[in-house]
Design a protein around this motif. Structure first.
Motif, mmCIF file in Angstrom:
data_model
loop_
_atom_site.group_PDB
_atom_site.id
_atom_site.type_symbol
_atom_site.label_atom_id
_atom_site.label_comp_id
_atom_site.label_asym_id
_atom_site.label_seq_id
_atom_site.Cartn_x
_atom_site.Cartn_y
_atom_site.Cartn_z
ATOM 1 N N TYR A 153 0.828 -1.203 0.000
ATOM 2 C CA TYR A 153 0.000 0.000 0.000
ATOM 3 C C TYR A 153 0.864 1.254 0.000
ATOM 4 C CZ TYR A 153 -4.288 -2.669 0.539
ATOM 5 O OH TYR A 153 -5.340 -3.514 0.314
ATOM 6 N N GLN A 154 2.015 1.206 0.668
ATOM 7 C CA GLN A 154 2.929 2.351 0.672
ATOM 8 C C GLN A 154 3.446 2.623 -0.743
ATOM 9 O OE1 GLN A 154 3.551 4.127 3.463
ATOM 10 N NE2 GLN A 154 4.956 5.577 2.490
ATOM 11 N N GLY A 200 8.853 -0.081 -1.173
ATOM 12 C CA GLY A 200 7.682 0.265 -0.376
ATOM 13 C C GLY A 200 7.787 -0.242 1.046
ATOM 14 N N TRP A 201 8.286 -1.464 1.204
ATOM 15 C CA TRP A 201 8.445 -2.008 2.559
ATOM 16 C C TRP A 201 9.517 -1.252 3.344
ATOM 17 C CZ3 TRP A 201 5.419 -4.421 5.584
ATOM 18 C CH2 TRP A 201 4.421 -5.258 5.067
ATOM 19 N N ALA A 202 10.602 -0.864 2.688
ATOM 20 C CA ALA A 202 11.627 -0.081 3.385
ATOM 21 C C ALA A 202 11.049 1.245 3.872
ATOM 22 C CB ALA A 202 12.823 0.166 2.467
ATOM 23 N N ALA A 208 1.138 7.385 4.414
ATOM 24 C CA ALA A 208 0.464 7.271 3.120
ATOM 25 C C ALA A 208 -0.112 5.867 2.939
ATOM 26 C CB ALA A 208 1.436 7.598 1.986
ATOM 27 N N GLY A 209 0.699 4.858 3.249
ATOM 28 C CA GLY A 209 0.203 3.491 3.165
ATOM 29 C C GLY A 209 -0.916 3.232 4.142
ATOM 30 N N ASN A 210 -0.763 3.735 5.366
ATOM 31 C CA ASN A 210 -1.801 3.536 6.380
ATOM 32 C C ASN A 210 -3.123 4.179 5.977
ATOM 33 O OD1 ASN A 210 -0.198 2.020 8.067
ATOM 34 N ND2 ASN A 210 0.378 3.731 9.380
ATOM 35 N N ALA A 211 -3.053 5.326 5.333
ATOM 36 C CA ALA A 211 -4.281 6.002 4.910
ATOM 37 C C ALA A 211 -5.058 5.139 3.927
ATOM 38 C CB ALA A 211 -3.950 7.366 4.296
ATOM 39 N N LEU A 212 -4.358 4.493 3.013
ATOM 40 C CA LEU A 212 -5.030 3.599 2.070
ATOM 41 C C LEU A 212 -5.610 2.377 2.783
ATOM 42 C CD1 LEU A 212 -2.939 3.373 -1.242
ATOM 43 C CD2 LEU A 212 -5.213 4.339 -0.898
ATOM 44 N N ILE A 213 -4.852 1.820 3.728
ATOM 45 C CA ILE A 213 -5.342 0.663 4.476
ATOM 46 C C ILE A 213 -6.610 1.012 5.236
ATOM 47 C CG2 ILE A 213 -4.816 -0.901 6.391
ATOM 48 C CD1 ILE A 213 -1.864 -0.783 5.469
#
Length: 335
Positions: free
Chosen positions: A41-42, A233-235, A244-249
């Motif tokens: 997601y990030q 993305g994982w790094a 940003a990734g959390n917002a999508l999740i």
């Protein structure tokens, strides 16, 4: 300065030049959106996939979704698997799927015990009850029997309800290091002792990226781009700002909470789930043929998978072992 773009330009030249701009790619996960999927997601949210030429759609899994079957049927391009047991079985069944990356160097499977009740993972076998679900009993618990001498009689069915464990100090319970310890703390008012199966020898990599051999043959540049962008993305998710990734999740999974995401990210980092061992030298997502062979030997001995598999059909290191995320990690840690 856009460091991610610079790194992609330097390390993903093949993907950026060969992949069609905006090439559509679908990636199916094995469960609903959560921190355990955060790197993907990030990479979607911050444009890392787009920068190497991919238009990625993440297709969430769930109790009524079988994204692995959709990949085999050609309906999606990549699948986020669990551990190596399914890829082993795929080879045994003649299914031409291939593991192209492992974004968890350790599977996050744990056993939980009451505080101070046992002194080691092996000591858990002295407990009369271990709550294990059917899937766990047929997989990692068979390894526990083979490697440590646990018994079938100790196993009690786990229904993904922590209450029986909370009420029974002479029991243990399966879980994920990213989730169940927090659930037990909330329900029982105590922090359980956490025993990671990976640290006890159940050394499968996990959160595997799988695709069909036909996809590798037809679109190697897209596979390279997806694997390397996911590793970046994982790094960014583990070592940088994961917002940003959390917002999508949170958008895709309204039942998820920010405190659960925060807890899970800390657990992923603190226990070396994403980044430890091989990935410290070869980068997040890297695969080790020696580790895969060792884990295969253990699962054959436990009677979980068939002997005689051609492991060269299970995985390839062509895309994952490029070290593309190392510079991103270094920059983030140096900031």
């Amino acid at each position: 300065m856009n460091w991610t773009k610079l790194l992609l330009t330097a390390s993903m030249t093949l993907a950026t030049t060969a992949a069609m701009a905006g090439q559509a790619v679908t990636f199916g996960t094995n469960w609903v959106p959560q921190a355990e999927h955060g790197g993907y997601y990030q990479a979607l949210a911050d444009g890392t996939y787009a920068e190497c030429g991919l238009d990625v759609t993440i297709v969430p899994g769930g109790p009524q979704v079988n994204n692995r079957a959709l990949m085999v049927a050609g309906k999606i391009d990549f699948y986020m698997g669990g551990n190596l047991l399914y890829p082993f079985n795929a080879v045994a069944e003649g299914i031409p799927s291939v593991v192209v990356a492992a974004h968890f160097q350790k599977e996050p499977q744990v056993l939980l015990t009451h505080p101070g009740r046992v002194g080691s993972f092996e000591d858990i076998k002295t407990l009369p009850r271990i709550f294990i679900a059917n899937g766990g009993y047929n997989s990692f618990y068979q390894w526990m029997i083979s490697a440590y001498g646990f018994t079938p009689e100790q196993r009690a069915p786990y229904t993904f309800n922590a209450a029986p464990f909370v009420a029974d100090a002479d029991s243990a319970q399966q879980g994920y290091v990213t989730s169940e310890p927090l659930a037990v703390e909330r329900e029982g008012g105590f922090k359980p002792d956490v025993w990671l199966l990976a640290d006890a020898g159940f050394n499968t990599p996990a959160t595997l990226v799988e695709t069909m051999q036909s996809t590798i043959d037809a679109h190697p540049e897209a596979v390279k781009c997806f694997v390397e962008a996911s590793s970046i993305g994982w790094a960014n998710y583990i070592y940088g700002d994961p917002s940003a990734g959390n917002a999508l999740i949170l958008k895709e999974n309204p039942q998820m909470t920010q405190d659960q995401l925060d807890y899970s990210i800390a657990a992923l980092r603190d226990h070396g789930i994403v980044d430890s061992g091989l990935s410290l030298e070869q980068g997040i997502g890297a695969l080790s043929g020696d580790v895969i062979a060792d884990f295969y030997t253990k699962t054959v001995a436990a009677g979980v998978v068939a002997a005689g598999l051609d492991l060269s059909k299970v995985y390839t290191t062509d895309f994952a072992n490029t070290g593309v995320a190392l510079a991103v990690k270094k920059r983030l840690l140096d900031e």
